[in-house]
Design a protein around this motif. Structure first.
Motif, PDB file in Angstrom:
ATOM      1  N   MET A   9       0.514  -1.219   0.163  1.00  0.00           N
ATOM      2  CA  MET A   9       0.289   0.079  -0.144  1.00  0.00           C
ATOM      3  C   MET A   9       1.397   1.332   0.056  1.00  0.00           C
ATOM      4  N   THR A  10       0.991   2.497  -0.508  1.00  0.00           N
ATOM      5  CA  THR A  10       1.391   2.873  -0.918  1.00  0.00           C
ATOM      6  C   THR A  10       0.241   4.455  -1.128  1.00  0.00           C
ATOM      7  N   PHE A  11       0.933   5.747  -0.840  1.00  0.00           N
ATOM      8  CA  PHE A  11       1.016   7.133  -0.820  1.00  0.00           C
ATOM      9  C   PHE A  11       0.415   7.605  -2.210  1.00  0.00           C
ATOM     10  N   GLU A  12      -0.540   8.039  -2.393  1.00  0.00           N
ATOM     11  CA  GLU A  12      -0.169   9.098  -3.969  1.00  0.00           C
ATOM     12  C   GLU A  12       0.526  10.409  -3.411  1.00  0.00           C
ATOM     13  N   PRO A  13       0.894  11.579  -4.048  1.00  0.00           N
ATOM     14  CA  PRO A  13       0.801  12.446  -3.709  1.00  0.00           C
ATOM     15  C   PRO A  13       0.843  13.445  -4.459  1.00  0.00           C
ATOM     16  N   ILE A  14      -0.221  14.270  -3.928  1.00  0.00           N
ATOM     17  CA  ILE A  14      -1.074  15.645  -4.818  1.00  0.00           C
ATOM     18  C   ILE A  14      -0.273  16.754  -4.470  1.00  0.00           C
ATOM     19  N   GLU A  15      -0.265  17.276  -5.939  1.00  0.00           N
ATOM     20  CA  GLU A  15       0.223  19.237  -5.894  1.00  0.00           C
ATOM     21  C   GLU A  15      -1.400  19.352  -5.734  1.00  0.00           C
ATOM     22  N   VAL A  16      -0.664  20.676  -4.553  1.00  0.00           N
ATOM     23  CA  VAL A  16      -2.092  21.842  -3.696  1.00  0.00           C
ATOM     24  C   VAL A  16      -1.338  22.384  -3.438  1.00  0.00           C
ATOM     25  N   SER A  17      -1.606  24.222  -4.205  1.00  0.00           N
ATOM     26  CA  SER A  17      -1.194  25.250  -3.780  1.00  0.00           C
ATOM     27  C   SER A  17      -2.011  26.352  -4.386  1.00  0.00           C
ATOM     28  N   LEU A  18      -2.016  27.421  -3.656  1.00  0.00           N
ATOM     29  CA  LEU A  18      -3.013  28.824  -3.557  1.00  0.00           C
ATOM     30  C   LEU A  18      -1.934  29.861  -4.775  1.00  0.00           C
ATOM     31  N   ASP A  19      -2.292  30.003  -5.892  1.00  0.00           N
ATOM     32  CA  ASP A  19      -2.155  31.664  -6.359  1.00  0.00           C
ATOM     33  C   ASP A  19      -2.942  32.453  -5.519  1.00  0.00           C
ATOM     34  N   GLU A  20      -2.352  33.446  -6.855  1.00  0.00           N
ATOM     35  CA  GLU A  20      -2.568  35.179  -5.976  1.00  0.00           C
ATOM     36  C   GLU A  20      -4.444  35.644  -6.353  1.00  0.00           C
ATOM     37  N   GLY A  21      -4.473  34.728  -7.454  1.00  0.00           N
ATOM     38  CA  GLY A  21      -6.114  34.614  -7.236  1.00  0.00           C
ATOM     39  C   GLY A  21      -7.234  33.947  -6.563  1.00  0.00           C
ATOM     40  N   CYS A  22      -6.499  32.575  -5.544  1.00  0.00           N
ATOM     41  CA  CYS A  22      -7.091  32.132  -4.732  1.00  0.00           C
ATOM     42  C   CYS A  22      -7.020  32.730  -3.374  1.00  0.00           C
ATOM     43  N   ILE A  23      -5.366  33.309  -3.102  1.00  0.00           N
ATOM     44  CA  ILE A  23      -5.620  33.971  -2.308  1.00  0.00           C
ATOM     45  C   ILE A  23      -6.724  35.136  -1.669  1.00  0.00           C
ATOM     46  N   ASP A  24      -6.801  35.875  -3.086  1.00  0.00           N
ATOM     47  CA  ASP A  24      -8.237  36.932  -3.220  1.00  0.00           C
ATOM     48  C   ASP A  24      -9.312  36.220  -3.156  1.00  0.00           C
ATOM     49  N   ALA A  25      -9.350  35.054  -3.001  1.00  0.00           N
ATOM     50  CA  ALA A  25     -10.285  34.541  -3.244  1.00  0.00           C
ATOM     51  C   ALA A  25     -10.727  34.055  -1.347  1.00  0.00           C
ATOM     52  N   PHE A  26     -10.303  33.656  -0.954  1.00  0.00           N
ATOM     53  CA  PHE A  26      -9.736  33.571   0.351  1.00  0.00           C
ATOM     54  C   PHE A  26      -9.887  34.974   0.989  1.00  0.00           C
ATOM     55  N   ILE A  27      -9.408  35.893   1.090  1.00  0.00           N
ATOM     56  CA  ILE A  27      -9.381  37.208   1.856  1.00  0.00           C
ATOM     57  C   ILE A  27     -11.196  37.484   2.334  1.00  0.00           C
ATOM     58  N   ARG A  28     -11.949  36.795   0.878  1.00  0.00           N
ATOM     59  CA  ARG A  28     -13.167  36.847   0.939  1.00  0.00           C
ATOM     60  C   ARG A  28     -13.735  35.811   1.769  1.00  0.00           C
ATOM     61  N   ARG A  29     -13.774  35.103   1.291  1.00  0.00           N
ATOM     62  CA  ARG A  29     -14.657  33.452   1.987  1.00  0.00           C
ATOM     63  C   ARG A  29     -14.258  33.310   3.458  1.00  0.00           C
ATOM     64  N   TYR A  30     -13.072  34.375   4.170  1.00  0.00           N
ATOM     65  CA  TYR A  30     -12.734  33.994   5.262  1.00  0.00           C
ATOM     66  C   TYR A  30     -12.788  35.174   6.113  1.00  0.00           C
ATOM     67  N   HIS A  31     -13.265  36.511   5.849  1.00  0.00           N
ATOM     68  CA  HIS A  31     -13.844  37.536   6.083  1.00  0.00           C
ATOM     69  C   HIS A  31     -12.623  38.727   6.752  1.00  0.00           C
ATOM     70  N   PHE A  32     -11.921  38.334   6.062  1.00  0.00           N
ATOM     71  CA  PHE A  32     -10.641  39.207   6.163  1.00  0.00           C
ATOM     72  C   PHE A  32     -10.278  39.988   4.836  1.00  0.00           C
ATOM     73  N   ASN A  33      -9.490  41.017   5.750  1.00  0.00           N
ATOM     74  CA  ASN A  33      -9.826  42.566   4.933  1.00  0.00           C
ATOM     75  C   ASN A  33      -8.650  42.962   4.239  1.00  0.00           C
ATOM     76  N   ASP A  34      -8.359  43.730   2.810  1.00  0.00           N
ATOM     77  CA  ASP A  34      -8.207  43.186   1.376  1.00  0.00           C
ATOM     78  C   ASP A  34      -6.020  43.831   2.095  1.00  0.00           C
ATOM     79  N   ASN A  35      -6.414  45.139   3.159  1.00  0.00           N
ATOM     80  CA  ASN A  35      -4.652  45.294   3.516  1.00  0.00           C
ATOM     81  C   ASN A  35      -4.500  44.289   4.863  1.00  0.00           C
ATOM     82  N   GLU A  36      -4.394  43.063   4.745  1.00  0.00           N
ATOM     83  CA  GLU A  36      -4.414  41.589   5.390  1.00  0.00           C
ATOM     84  C   GLU A  36      -3.411  40.625   3.954  1.00  0.00           C
ATOM     85  N   LYS A  37      -4.259  41.094   3.531  1.00  0.00           N
ATOM     86  CA  LYS A  37      -3.157  40.390   2.304  1.00  0.00           C
ATOM     87  C   LYS A  37      -2.320  40.060   2.536  1.00  0.00           C
TER      88      LYS A  37
END
Length: 396
Positions: free
Chosen positions: A1-29
């Protein structure tokens, strides 16, 4: 039994969506990006699956996935140092990375089986009870991801689920699909005797003795004011305190509504302006993001919070406060940016009939020990996970 790796990462667009999703302010980016860059190299997402087939020949995949131990270790290190807000950012980043992992798993399953995933059935939902996790883990035949007595997976940013497989591509499942897991530990909090688990690493003892309960009643025929605590990572702490403020004002009580850490105006303030017996005390200016490594930021927040304390003390001594609400008060206490001795004295030496409401995440022991009501808001589902932004008059 082996685990397979998964590539996951956040780009700038993901970070912008993240800020909206979790109620952060733009100046916290910039701060969020800084933290993400610290944890990203340490995250090693993996998954393992087996294919199951029922009596009708329908196939499904039993899957276990994890982001590894890095998120837990990084978050625990921040909490030990008292960096609660940064620890929260790490937790939110982990949730987003795990959501991306689901999409990658869909792709991997299609590559290996030629079939398409058609929705996830998570442990704790109908047909996949939490109690069946041991059996599922045994089938998967792996030991990297474990579970505790409450069937919470370890590392925390891990998940086990089933997904039905189809020959044709299905409409994408919702990341916040309907959940009927009424017994899920994330929906209901565990009690063991009089021990209430409010934090990951500390069970806080609550005195539920007969004497304590009797003292919650009247003293010398004077109605006794009690202490409320709204805590947890879910939405509704401030909202609940606002509702109580309006109810108390409607009963003719003099309400003092104070807000710590907040400078930006929100819609409830407009409503309070129209209610004569609600007095609002909050920061006179927006101090922005609290920076624990900045002496200037520490001094500014400490001065502002102690000024608020002084105003509260004056109103109480003048008999102008029947109900005191201290919104987001856990943060200055945990960060040490308020005079703790004065704050604690305000709680322990309050007028007998005065009601107090405390709100905020990560309630410290002092808050828990003195509260008569403790309500823990737990996030089960949030519309921001589906991309719905904060709405005027609803969230702010």
């Amino acid at each position: 039994m082996t685990f397979e790796p998964i590539e996951v990462s956040l780009d700038e667009g993901c970070i912008d969506a993240f800020i909206r999703r979790y109620h952060f302010n733009d100046n916290e980016k910039a701060e969020i990006i800084r933290i993400y860059r610290k944890i990203a190299p340490r995250v090693h997402a993996i998954f393992h699956h087996i294919i199951e087939e029922d009596e009708e020949g329908k196939k499904s995949a039993l899957v276990v996935a994890s982001l590894g131990r890095a998120i837990d270790e990084f978050q625990n290190n921040l909490l030990e140092k008292g960096n609660i807000q940064e620890a929260y950012i790490v937790d939110c980043l982990g949730l987003d990375l795990l959501s991306l992992a689901y999409e990658k798993i869909d792709e991997k399953l299609h590559e290996s089986t030629g079939l398409y995933a058609g929705g996830y059935q998570f442990a704790g939902s109908d047909g996949f009870s939490l109690e069946s996790i041991p059996e599922a883990m045994k089938k998967l035949g792996q030991k990297k991801i474990r579970y505790n007595d409450a069937f919470v997976l370890v590392p925390k940013k891990s998940v086990v689920f089933r997904t039905q497989l189809f020959e044709n591509q299905q409409e994408k499942h919702s990341k916040c699909s309907s959940c009927s897991a009424e017994k899920c530990v994330y929906r209901t909090s565990e009690y063991a005797g009089a021990t209430r688990v409010l934090k990951d690493n500390a069970a806080v003892k609550i005195d539920l003795s007969k004497e304590k309960r009797e003292n919650m009643g009247n003293v010398d025929n004077e109605p006794k004011g009690l202490i409320h605590l709204y805590t947890g990572d879910g939405k509704g702490k401030t909202t609940a305190s606002i509702g109580l403020a309006i109810r108390a004002a409607g009963a003719g009580k003099k309400v003092v509504f104070t807000q710590f850490m907040k400078g930006r105006k929100t819609s409830e303030l407009n409503s309070f302006d129209k209610i004569p017996n609600i007095k609002v005390i909050r920061s006179e200016k927006n101090l922005g993001w609290f920076k624990k490594d900045s002496e200037e930021s520490i001094a500014a927040f400490t001065n502002e919070h102690n000024r608020i304390l002084t105003e509260i003390e004056k109103l109480i001594s003048g008999g102008e406060c029947d109900v005191l609400i201290m919104d987001e008060s856990t943060y200055p206490y945990n960060y040490g940016i308020i005079d703790k001795a004065r704050f604690e004295a305000l709680i322990t030496n309050k007028p007998v009939s005065m009601e107090i409401v405390l709100t905020g995440r990560n309630a410290p022991d002092f808050f828990v020990e003195h509260a008569n009501y403790i309500t823990e808001m737990k996030k089960i589902r949030h519309p921001y996970d589906g991309g719905i932004e904060a709405r005027l008059g609803i969230e702010y």
